[in-house]
Enzyme design. Sequence first.
Site, PDB file in Angstrom:
ATOM      1  N   GLU A 558       0.843  -1.196   0.000  1.00 33.98           N
ATOM      2  CA  GLU A 558       0.000   0.000   0.000  1.00 33.98           C
ATOM      3  C   GLU A 558       0.874   1.241   0.000  1.00 33.98           C
ATOM      4  O   GLU A 558       1.620   1.494   0.957  1.00 33.98           O
ATOM      5  CB  GLU A 558      -0.929   0.016   1.214  1.00 33.98           C
ATOM      6  CG  GLU A 558      -1.811   1.256   1.255  1.00 33.98           C
ATOM      7  CD  GLU A 558      -2.737   1.292   2.464  1.00 33.98           C
ATOM      8  OE1 GLU A 558      -3.337   2.348   2.714  1.00 33.98           O
ATOM      9  OE2 GLU A 558      -2.846   0.263   3.146  1.00 33.98           O
ATOM     10  N   LYS A 690      -8.279 -15.019  15.855  1.00 35.26           N
ATOM     11  CA  LYS A 690      -8.482 -14.639  14.448  1.00 35.26           C
ATOM     12  C   LYS A 690      -9.933 -14.300  14.128  1.00 35.26           C
ATOM     13  O   LYS A 690     -10.365 -14.444  12.976  1.00 35.26           O
ATOM     14  CB  LYS A 690      -7.982 -15.740  13.513  1.00 35.26           C
ATOM     15  CG  LYS A 690      -6.498 -16.087  13.661  1.00 35.26           C
ATOM     16  CD  LYS A 690      -6.080 -17.137  12.640  1.00 35.26           C
ATOM     17  CE  LYS A 690      -4.598 -17.444  12.755  1.00 35.26           C
ATOM     18  NZ  LYS A 690      -4.294 -18.388  13.817  1.00 35.26           N
ATOM     19  N   ASP A 766       1.913 -14.239  12.555  1.00 39.78           N
ATOM     20  CA  ASP A 766       0.723 -14.779  11.894  1.00 39.78           C
ATOM     21  C   ASP A 766      -0.120 -13.601  11.423  1.00 39.78           C
ATOM     22  O   ASP A 766      -0.759 -12.916  12.223  1.00 39.78           O
ATOM     23  CB  ASP A 766      -0.055 -15.659  12.874  1.00 39.78           C
ATOM     24  CG  ASP A 766      -1.178 -16.428  12.198  1.00 39.78           C
ATOM     25  OD1 ASP A 766      -1.589 -16.028  11.093  1.00 39.78           O
ATOM     26  OD2 ASP A 766      -1.652 -17.424  12.773  1.00 39.78           O
ATOM     27  N   HIS A 865      -2.922  10.365  -1.794  1.00 38.36           N
ATOM     28  CA  HIS A 865      -3.094   9.042  -2.398  1.00 38.36           C
ATOM     29  C   HIS A 865      -3.227   9.132  -3.912  1.00 38.36           C
ATOM     30  O   HIS A 865      -2.806   8.225  -4.631  1.00 38.36           O
ATOM     31  CB  HIS A 865      -4.309   8.336  -1.788  1.00 38.36           C
ATOM     32  CG  HIS A 865      -4.001   7.631  -0.512  1.00 38.36           C
ATOM     33  ND1 HIS A 865      -3.789   6.276  -0.451  1.00 38.36           N
ATOM     34  CD2 HIS A 865      -3.839   8.099   0.753  1.00 38.36           C
ATOM     35  CE1 HIS A 865      -3.525   5.923   0.797  1.00 38.36           C
ATOM     36  NE2 HIS A 865      -3.554   7.016   1.550  1.00 38.36           N
TER      37      HIS A 865
END
Length: 887
Positions: A558, A690, A766, A865
């Site tokens: 990004e 998660k 993770d 951006h």
Amino acid sequence: MLSRLFRMHGLFVASHPWEVIVGTVTLTICMMSMNMFTGNNKICGWNYECPKFEEDVLSSDIIILTITRCIAILYIYFQFQNLRQLGSKYILGIAGLFTIFSSFVFSTVVIHFLDKELTGLNEALPFFLLLIDLSRASALAKFALSSNSQDEVRENIARGMAILGPTFTLDALVECLVIGVGTMSGVRQLEIMCCFGCMSVLANYFVFMTFFPACVSLVLELSRESREGRPIWQLSHFARVLEEEENKPNPVTQRVKMIMSLGLVLVHAHSRWIADPSPQNSTAEQAKVSLGLDEDVSKRIEPSVSLWQFYLSKMISMDIEQVITLSLAFLLAVKYIFFEQAETESTLSLKNPITSPVVTSKKAQDNCCRREPLLVRRNQKLSSVEEDPGANQERKVEVIKPLVVEAETTSRATFVLGASVASPPSALGTQEPGIELPIEPRPNEECLQILENAEKGAKFLSDAEIIQLVNAKHIPAYKLETLMETHERGVSIRRQLLSTKLAEPSSLQYLPYRDYNYSLVMGACCENVIGYMPIPVGVAGPLCLDGKEYQVPMATTEGCLVASTNRGCRAISLGGGASSRVLADGMTRGPVVRLPRACDSAEVKTWLETPEGFAVIKEAFDSTSRFARLQKLHVTMAGRNLYIRFQSRTGDAMGMNMISKGTEKALLKLQEFFPDMQILAVSGNYCTDKKPAAINWIEGRGKTVVCEAVIPAKVVREVLKTTTEAMVDVNINKNLVGSAMAGSIGGYNAHAANIVTAIYIACGQDAAQNVGSSNCITLMEASGPTNEDLYISCTMPSIEIGTVGGGTNLLPQQACLQMLGVQGACKDNPGENARQLARIVCGTVMAGELSLMAALAAGHLVRSHMVHNRSKINLQDLQGTCTKKAA
């Protein structure tokens, strides 16, 4: 034994380049000084008149001598051209120039030191130049330039000396013995030139074994600048140079040289010591007279100039043939340096040693258009493992870093773009030399016998035969890595199997897989491996946190993320830094058990909440690990189902496996007290892992961290380009009210997940745990005497993180952890590295929050951006799968 000695010598020379170079120069100066000031005080032409021997000097002799000099200079020029093909003509050219110059000076000093005259040096100079063999420098430089780092430069130079040193030594010995035969001819000029030749060979050998490797090591060490993650001097076409240099010299040739050396030694011994000495004495007397050492013939004269002026006048006095020779040398040097750059600039220049990936891609596509279809080439590859090397080279795809094929397996993980799926196994270096494989695949029965043979194995089977066995279900596809002689070959074969089943067979062409240490992956990180995914890694910082500065690695695709975080780090540093604290540390696992009735579940719940019950469960839990220590149990019911949330410290590991093992042992112990209890699952989603969960937000999971900082009003205005009032207003209405209106759980922040995920990927965490780890509440308020300073805090209750186990075992991820000083386990205080990493994550999140909130308050977000986060690639030039189908 010899190879080991030469390896030790090469490692010493490459590890101490300054000492070797200074020592060589000092030795040269000392020998020259001893001759000039403490040697023989009879200097021909200055203070002593030496005898003149009348010799007829014909013009034809001068022409022949001039032609010989020009040939010698052209020979050196072409040697340098070959040396330049290694890569940088400047680095190797300078090293080669140093070698020639030092060899010449050393030869001259040796001649002076041995009290020989220099009158024959004019004739001997061409032969001296012709004896210089820069292929030695070329071979040794190949080893050095195939390295990824300075430490590897030293190792490869040592390895090159071990392989090339014995050959160099034998060649120098043979040359000296052969040229030395001329010193016994009785012809004065020939004896002088052969004497020079022997000294030159010895000087070249000495310099190539000491000065040159030290010079190469030093030059590469001083060229520390890197480009695209590799040393600037590392060149792409050295991919297989070590494999080429591993070929040992022809043993027949070596034996012939040794026999020749022995014979020449006998000839010298017989001629010098065994034969009748009377002729030798007369020859010696003649030589003595010829060299001007007979005092009856020579006489002393009064010097007219100083000694240094005498030497200077001899150096600058040149005849017409010397002018021609020097002019040719000057012109060739100018041509070499200034006019031959264009032809090698694209691939061999230091400024751009590797072609641009975009250009490379286009070239690869253009070349594909000129060759047969990919599927046909793949079928040819499956039916044959021995193809035309030229065709293999034609199908190569440009690599990001040079691939070094080493004989020894190392644990280095480097990122190299893999060869296309059409690259044959021979291009991968998977087959050992000396193993000849059939062109056509053999029957499955014969292949199975070879595979099961302990002395042969998979390396005696071609890729086509392995694929044949997989298709016949004799080899499970998931076991390819364990059955092949190397993990990389197993990955390569799986890619070949997969490519035939894809809609676009060339889909894997740009997914790299080469030169990666899969031994750290197998059984730990991934299965059915077909490659690895290179992700750009940026750095934000310095982050001033708790009095220390950190350069934070962030792996992301990004745009603006790293730049924005970096701006936040700068604002925090200008404000005096941030402070952080770890409030809690405990990983959780929440199994679900079932009892016959709800009342039975309530009874178990009550027992677990008593000190006696907790002590029993804790003893069983703690017995499974030296790090896991049960802290508390959180028990809840849903009908007759019982959910038990175990919370424990896990040292520097993230701890899911550790706590799962302890949980299983504790449940078995609990089952002894309540036999009717049924264990449904070791994870009942009450952990919660998660998944968004309020229990993680409230109770915490992993590390609970708070971080704070005060940003002065001046920094808010000049760095963040906004005001404290505007940032506080946006924070309340966006991060607090807006998230509440959306029903968010733990999402009271601007973009904590961005920073958490980027650091997690870079540091081997993770990545899926960013769901819970990104729980964060960002608070801002005005502070200071005038309420113009900005106080900001970030509280993150569930950072699930570790510095050992899982992806942290991979070397690139370990490198990022080492950047932060938290790699591995903390020996002094177990768990401290993981807690420190959690603090860094929280501090970096706060930096990212600062910058993004400032951009929102100032209205800069969309503008930045649009400028920095939009691809410049013309998508119309890229035809996708759908476009092709539509066409």
